[in-house]
Design a protein around this motif. Structure first.
Motif, PDB file in Angstrom:
ATOM      1  N   PRO A 103      -5.514  -0.964  -5.718  1.00 44.23           N
ATOM      2  CA  PRO A 103      -4.456  -0.023  -5.306  1.00 44.23           C
ATOM      3  C   PRO A 103      -4.001  -0.247  -3.873  1.00 44.23           C
ATOM      4  O   PRO A 103      -2.838  -0.029  -3.543  1.00 44.23           O
ATOM      5  N   LYS A 104      -4.907  -0.738  -3.011  1.00 41.00           N
ATOM      6  CA  LYS A 104      -4.534  -0.948  -1.620  1.00 41.00           C
ATOM      7  C   LYS A 104      -3.537  -2.113  -1.496  1.00 41.00           C
ATOM      8  O   LYS A 104      -2.564  -2.040  -0.764  1.00 41.00           O
ATOM      9  N   LYS A 105      -3.821  -3.171  -2.234  1.00 36.34           N
ATOM     10  CA  LYS A 105      -2.938  -4.340  -2.202  1.00 36.34           C
ATOM     11  C   LYS A 105      -1.687  -4.085  -3.043  1.00 36.34           C
ATOM     12  O   LYS A 105      -0.610  -4.619  -2.770  1.00 36.34           O
ATOM     13  N   GLY A 106      -1.861  -3.284  -4.098  1.00 32.54           N
ATOM     14  CA  GLY A 106      -0.726  -3.029  -4.986  1.00 32.54           C
ATOM     15  C   GLY A 106      -0.522  -4.130  -6.011  1.00 32.54           C
ATOM     16  O   GLY A 106       0.538  -4.214  -6.630  1.00 32.54           O
ATOM     17  N   PHE A 107      -1.548  -4.982  -6.185  1.00 36.12           N
ATOM     18  CA  PHE A 107      -1.464  -6.098  -7.123  1.00 36.12           C
ATOM     19  C   PHE A 107      -2.816  -6.284  -7.810  1.00 36.12           C
ATOM     20  O   PHE A 107      -3.833  -5.771  -7.328  1.00 36.12           O
ATOM     21  N   PHE A 108      -2.802  -7.042  -8.897  1.00 31.75           N
ATOM     22  CA  PHE A 108      -4.071  -7.445  -9.501  1.00 31.75           C
ATOM     23  C   PHE A 108      -4.715  -8.532  -8.643  1.00 31.75           C
ATOM     24  O   PHE A 108      -4.035  -9.397  -8.098  1.00 31.75           O
ATOM     25  N   CYS A 109      -6.035  -8.446  -8.528  1.00 32.70           N
ATOM     26  CA  CYS A 109      -6.803  -9.374  -7.694  1.00 32.70           C
ATOM     27  C   CYS A 109      -8.021  -9.819  -8.501  1.00 32.70           C
ATOM     28  O   CYS A 109      -8.353  -9.209  -9.511  1.00 32.70           O
ATOM     29  N   GLN A 110      -8.711 -10.853  -8.016  1.00 27.14           N
ATOM     30  CA  GLN A 110      -9.936 -11.283  -8.700  1.00 27.14           C
ATOM     31  C   GLN A 110     -11.018 -10.208  -8.531  1.00 27.14           C
ATOM     32  O   GLN A 110     -11.239  -9.739  -7.410  1.00 27.14           O
ATOM     33  N   ALA A 111     -11.677  -9.862  -9.627  1.00 26.40           N
ATOM     34  CA  ALA A 111     -12.784  -8.896  -9.542  1.00 26.40           C
ATOM     35  C   ALA A 111     -14.037  -9.662  -9.124  1.00 26.40           C
ATOM     36  O   ALA A 111     -14.531 -10.502  -9.868  1.00 26.40           O
ATOM     37  N   VAL A 112     -14.501  -9.415  -7.915  1.00 25.94           N
ATOM     38  CA  VAL A 112     -15.674 -10.145  -7.408  1.00 25.94           C
ATOM     39  C   VAL A 112     -16.956  -9.445  -7.874  1.00 25.94           C
ATOM     40  O   VAL A 112     -17.924 -10.072  -8.257  1.00 25.94           O
ATOM     41  N   SER A 113     -16.953  -8.133  -7.823  1.00 23.75           N
ATOM     42  CA  SER A 113     -18.059  -7.334  -8.352  1.00 23.75           C
ATOM     43  C   SER A 113     -17.446  -6.021  -8.824  1.00 23.75           C
ATOM     44  O   SER A 113     -16.229  -5.857  -8.777  1.00 23.75           O
ATOM     45  N   ASN A 114     -18.293  -5.085  -9.227  1.00 24.07           N
ATOM     46  CA  ASN A 114     -17.775  -3.791  -9.662  1.00 24.07           C
ATOM     47  C   ASN A 114     -16.938  -3.124  -8.584  1.00 24.07           C
ATOM     48  O   ASN A 114     -15.959  -2.453  -8.855  1.00 24.07           O
ATOM     49  N   ARG A 174     -15.887  -4.809  -5.518  1.00 26.68           N
ATOM     50  CA  ARG A 174     -15.057  -5.639  -4.633  1.00 26.68           C
ATOM     51  C   ARG A 174     -14.030  -6.480  -5.376  1.00 26.68           C
ATOM     52  O   ARG A 174     -14.275  -6.941  -6.496  1.00 26.68           O
ATOM     53  N   THR A 175     -12.890  -6.693  -4.712  1.00 28.85           N
ATOM     54  CA  THR A 175     -11.866  -7.588  -5.261  1.00 28.85           C
ATOM     55  C   THR A 175     -11.510  -8.630  -4.210  1.00 28.85           C
ATOM     56  O   THR A 175     -11.702  -8.412  -3.002  1.00 28.85           O
ATOM     57  N   LYS A 176     -11.009  -9.768  -4.697  1.00 30.34           N
ATOM     58  CA  LYS A 176     -10.516 -10.785  -3.764  1.00 30.34           C
ATOM     59  C   LYS A 176      -9.031 -10.985  -4.067  1.00 30.34           C
ATOM     60  O   LYS A 176      -8.675 -11.449  -5.153  1.00 30.34           O
ATOM     61  N   CYS A 177      -8.211 -10.584  -3.103  1.00 32.41           N
ATOM     62  CA  CYS A 177      -6.759 -10.609  -3.335  1.00 32.41           C
ATOM     63  C   CYS A 177      -6.145 -11.838  -2.674  1.00 32.41           C
ATOM     64  O   CYS A 177      -6.778 -12.497  -1.849  1.00 32.41           O
ATOM     65  N   LEU A 178      -4.889 -12.120  -3.014  1.00 36.22           N
ATOM     66  CA  LEU A 178      -4.171 -13.184  -2.329  1.00 36.22           C
ATOM     67  C   LEU A 178      -3.935 -12.755  -0.882  1.00 36.22           C
ATOM     68  O   LEU A 178      -4.015 -11.571  -0.553  1.00 36.22           O
ATOM     69  N   GLY A 179      -3.610 -13.728  -0.026  1.00 30.79           N
ATOM     70  CA  GLY A 179      -3.464 -13.446   1.409  1.00 30.79           C
ATOM     71  C   GLY A 179      -2.274 -12.552   1.732  1.00 30.79           C
ATOM     72  O   GLY A 179      -1.488 -12.199   0.855  1.00 30.79           O
ATOM     73  N   LYS A 180      -2.158 -12.282   3.020  1.00 27.16           N
ATOM     74  CA  LYS A 180      -1.127 -11.342   3.508  1.00 27.16           C
ATOM     75  C   LYS A 180       0.292 -11.778   3.174  1.00 27.16           C
ATOM     76  O   LYS A 180       1.190 -10.959   3.027  1.00 27.16           O
ATOM     77  N   SER A 181       0.503 -13.096   3.099  1.00 29.91           N
ATOM     78  CA  SER A 181       1.878 -13.581   2.893  1.00 29.91           C
ATOM     79  C   SER A 181       2.303 -13.469   1.432  1.00 29.91           C
ATOM     80  O   SER A 181       3.442 -13.786   1.093  1.00 29.91           O
ATOM     81  N   LYS A 182       1.385 -13.059   0.546  1.00 28.61           N
ATOM     82  CA  LYS A 182       1.742 -12.842  -0.854  1.00 28.61           C
ATOM     83  C   LYS A 182       1.574 -11.364  -1.149  1.00 28.61           C
ATOM     84  O   LYS A 182       0.463 -10.821  -1.032  1.00 28.61           O
ATOM     85  N   GLY A 183       2.673 -10.729  -1.497  1.00 31.02           N
ATOM     86  CA  GLY A 183       2.636  -9.290  -1.672  1.00 31.02           C
ATOM     87  C   GLY A 183       2.841  -8.641  -0.309  1.00 31.02           C
ATOM     88  O   GLY A 183       2.163  -7.700   0.068  1.00 31.02           O
ATOM     89  N   ARG A 184       3.763  -9.213   0.456  1.00 26.97           N
ATOM     90  CA  ARG A 184       4.111  -8.689   1.782  1.00 26.97           C
ATOM     91  C   ARG A 184       4.705  -7.290   1.688  1.00 26.97           C
ATOM     92  O   ARG A 184       5.305  -6.938   0.684  1.00 26.97           O
ATOM     93  N   ILE A 185       4.551  -6.574   2.761  1.00 30.21           N
ATOM     94  CA  ILE A 185       5.199  -5.255   2.790  1.00 30.21           C
ATOM     95  C   ILE A 185       6.447  -5.363   3.659  1.00 30.21           C
ATOM     96  O   ILE A 185       6.369  -5.764   4.824  1.00 30.21           O
ATOM     97  N   TYR A 186       7.592  -5.095   3.064  1.00 28.75           N
ATOM     98  CA  TYR A 186       8.845  -5.101   3.821  1.00 28.75           C
ATOM     99  C   TYR A 186       9.767  -4.034   3.236  1.00 28.75           C
ATOM    100  O   TYR A 186       9.536  -3.545   2.126  1.00 28.75           O
TER     101      TYR A 186
END
Ligand code: A3P
Length: 259
Positions: free
Chosen positions: A189-200, A202-214
């Motif tokens: 929800p923080k990133k606003g996108f689907f990310c890799q589920a690392v554990s129950n 934690r998630t690993k999301c794409l970097g800041k330049s993907k899914g930028r806020i503008y």
């Protein structure tokens, strides 16, 4: 099939750039940029089995990341100097955030509505923003070289909203053992996108330049773009119907709200 039975995945060449490569430079080994990002075992005698061609803003990095999670695929190496595909509104925001003087001095609306008597840098940026969205034009060119059954057309909006559904269809097309991406990806929800589920937790999301806020696009720009792309979107819809492929919801929406 490559040694070890793994298929090769290559995201090195994207959108319009690939057309240039195919037309002007038929041997990918002549282009040093390809060699730099090829994975270790790759050599010039083998072409990639799979190319991901992602025009602007279609989530090609997300797709690449999700495919790279598949044990049957070998992705190309990440490169800090890799040449990125073009982005529309997203591309404008990208170069603006990197201090590009044209994007800094002119609004997005001025850029996209600029006419042919404007200074060249402004026209160049306009073209870079607008041309890659003419999807049917590029698809027709691919279809001149490849038969339709070799192309899987992936809806970027679906990849963003329901990546597991998109990945399921893609794995089927590639005849890969099916991974359940419902388990591998998690909405952050923080990133606003689907990310890799690392554990129950934690998630690993794409970097800041993907899914930028503008800021959202101005309404007048959205209107302009809707009109501008009508013939291109109509052609895309006809092409998809001709190929017996589903017409994505966003495209149906675009076309139905025009009339
Ligand atoms: P924005 O950063 O403008 O939102 P590409 O990798 O082809 O350059 O596409 C970038 C876009 O991918 C992003 O554009 C974002 O909207 C979209 N995207 C789709 N799925 C994503 C995901 N899971 N994480 C981050 N971005 C994603």
């Amino acid at each position: 099939r490559y040694p070890g039975g793994r298929q090769r995945l290559d995201r090195s060449i994207q959108g319009g750039e690939l057309f240039q490569t195919v037309i002007n430079n038929p041997n990918p080994c002549d282009d040093i940029r390809h060699k730099r990002i090829w994975s270790k075992n790759k050599w010039c005698g083998t072409l990639p089995k799979v190319l991901v061609i992602g025009p602007q803003k279609t989530g090609s990095t997300a797709l690449y990341t999700f495919l790279a999670m598949h044990p049957s695929l070998v992705p190309n190496l990440p490169s800090p100097t890799t040449y990125e595909e073009l982005q529309a509104y997203s591309w404008y925001q990208h170069i603006r955030s990197h201090g590009d003087p044209i994007a800094k001095n002119y609004t997005f609306h001025t850029v996209i509505t600029t006419n042919d008597s404007a200074p060249k840098p402004l026209r160049d940026l306009r073209n870079r923003c607008l041309n890659p969205g003419k999807y049917s034009h590029f698809l027709e060119r691919w279809l001149a070289e490849y038969s339709p059954h070799q192309l899987h057309i992936l809806d970027g909006a679906l990849l963003r909203a329901e990546p597991a559904t998109a990945m399921h269809a893609l794995q089927k097309f590639l005849k890969l053992p099916a991974l359940d991406y419902n388990k591998l990806l998690k909405y952050d929800p923080k990133k606003g996108f689907f990310c890799q589920a690392v554990s129950n937790e934690r998630t690993k999301c794409l970097g800041k330049s993907k899914g930028r806020i503008y800021p959202p696009m101005e309404e007048r720009s959205a209107k302009f773009l809707k009109r501008y792309y009508t013939p291109h979107n109509t052609a895309l819809s006809k092409l998809l119907v001709r190929l017996g492929r589903p017409v994505p919801q966003w495209l149906k929406d675009e076309l139905s709200s025009n009339g």
